[in-house]
Design an enzyme around this catalytic site. Structure first.
Site, short mmCIF file in Angstrom:
data_model
loop_
_atom_site.label_atom_id
_atom_site.label_comp_id
_atom_site.label_asym_id
_atom_site.label_seq_id
_atom_site.Cartn_x
_atom_site.Cartn_y
_atom_site.Cartn_z
N GLN A 193 -60.49 -49.60 11.86
CA GLN A 193 -59.44 -48.59 12.03
C GLN A 193 -58.29 -49.07 12.91
O GLN A 193 -57.20 -48.50 12.86
CB GLN A 193 -60.04 -47.30 12.63
CG GLN A 193 -61.00 -46.60 11.68
CD GLN A 193 -61.51 -45.31 12.26
OE1 GLN A 193 -62.46 -45.31 13.04
NE2 GLN A 193 -60.86 -44.21 11.93
N HIS A 227 -70.82 -41.86 9.88
CA HIS A 227 -69.39 -41.98 9.61
C HIS A 227 -68.86 -43.34 10.08
O HIS A 227 -68.17 -44.04 9.32
CB HIS A 227 -68.66 -40.84 10.32
CG HIS A 227 -67.18 -40.83 10.12
ND1 HIS A 227 -66.52 -39.85 9.41
CD2 HIS A 227 -66.22 -41.69 10.55
CE1 HIS A 227 -65.22 -40.12 9.40
NE2 HIS A 227 -65.01 -41.24 10.09
N GLU A 228 -69.22 -43.72 11.30
CA GLU A 228 -68.70 -44.99 11.85
C GLU A 228 -69.33 -46.20 11.17
O GLU A 228 -68.65 -47.19 10.90
CB GLU A 228 -68.94 -45.05 13.37
CG GLU A 228 -68.29 -43.91 14.16
CD GLU A 228 -66.79 -43.73 13.87
OE1 GLU A 228 -66.11 -44.73 13.56
OE2 GLU A 228 -66.32 -42.59 13.94
N CYS A 288 -61.42 -37.69 9.97
CA CYS A 288 -61.35 -39.12 10.23
C CYS A 288 -59.94 -39.47 10.73
O CYS A 288 -58.95 -39.00 10.16
CB CYS A 288 -61.65 -39.90 8.96
SG CYS A 288 -61.52 -41.69 9.15
#
Ligand code: ZN
Length: 187
Positions: free
Chosen positions: A51, A140-141, A98
């Site tokens: 990210q 999620h990560e 997100c």
């Protein structure tokens, strides 16, 4: 220390698997410090290295779990998860967001249980077994490190809805990012 720009969906770094960290050196420690700072400023409950444009198997997390603040870094993580219920996701209690699809939230079913095994910043292996929202954050990560965004997992009608939003906002192309505390950056 620096807050780093957060990549928006469409940048290839978000859609490709990340690589293991070979050695936890000063450069990695600096990246992790920046990741904590960027996550805190966003604000978010987790942030993965892709990210901030780095294809490395690292994520950070910060969330209150069973009365305790679970704040840490997972380097070269593995994740075991329980079964994912075939039920429809609850539109109020199972809604995910997100930082790479900023401002949007959609319902998604996740496994209720997860076991994270990873290295900390000193290179020591640790494990955490968690449930509920903490398990969701880990899933999620961890997905980010496989090049998967939560929006890739949505069922209909949410999959179509997020597709429309991404088109309307002009996302889905490489080079878009936003800086926490500021506005969107030009590509
Ligand atoms: Zn995310």
């Amino acid at each position: 220390m620096a807050i780093r720009p957060i990549c928006i969906t469409g940048d290839p770094v978000l859609h490709n698997p990340a690589q293991d960290v070979a050695e936890i050196d000063d450069a990695i420690r600096a990246i992790v410090r920046d990741m904590y700072e960027t996550m805190d400023k966003a604000p978010g409950v987790g942030l993965a290295a892709p990210q901030i444009g780095l294809g490395l198997n690292i994520f950070v997390y910060d969330y209150e779990y069973q009365g305790e603040q679970l704040r840490g870094v997972a380097i070269n993580p593995r994740l075991e998860i329980g079964e994912i219920s075939p039920d429809l996701p609850d539109e109020e209690t199972e809604v995910e967001g997100c930082l790479s699809v900023p401002g949007e939230r959609f319902p998604l079913k996740r496994a209720e249980w997860a076991k994270l095994t990873a290295l900390d910043l000193d290179g020591n292996s640790y494990s955490l077994e968690v449930t509920g929202w903490m398990a969701r954050i880990f899933q999620h990560e961890f997905d980010h490190l496989q090049g998967v965004l939560y929006v890739d997992r949505l069922i209909e009608p949410y999959a179509s809805e997020v597709h429309e939003v991404i088109q309307e906002l002009g996302w889905g192309t490489p080079g878009l990012a936003w800086l926490p505390g500021q506005d969107y950056l030009e590509p």
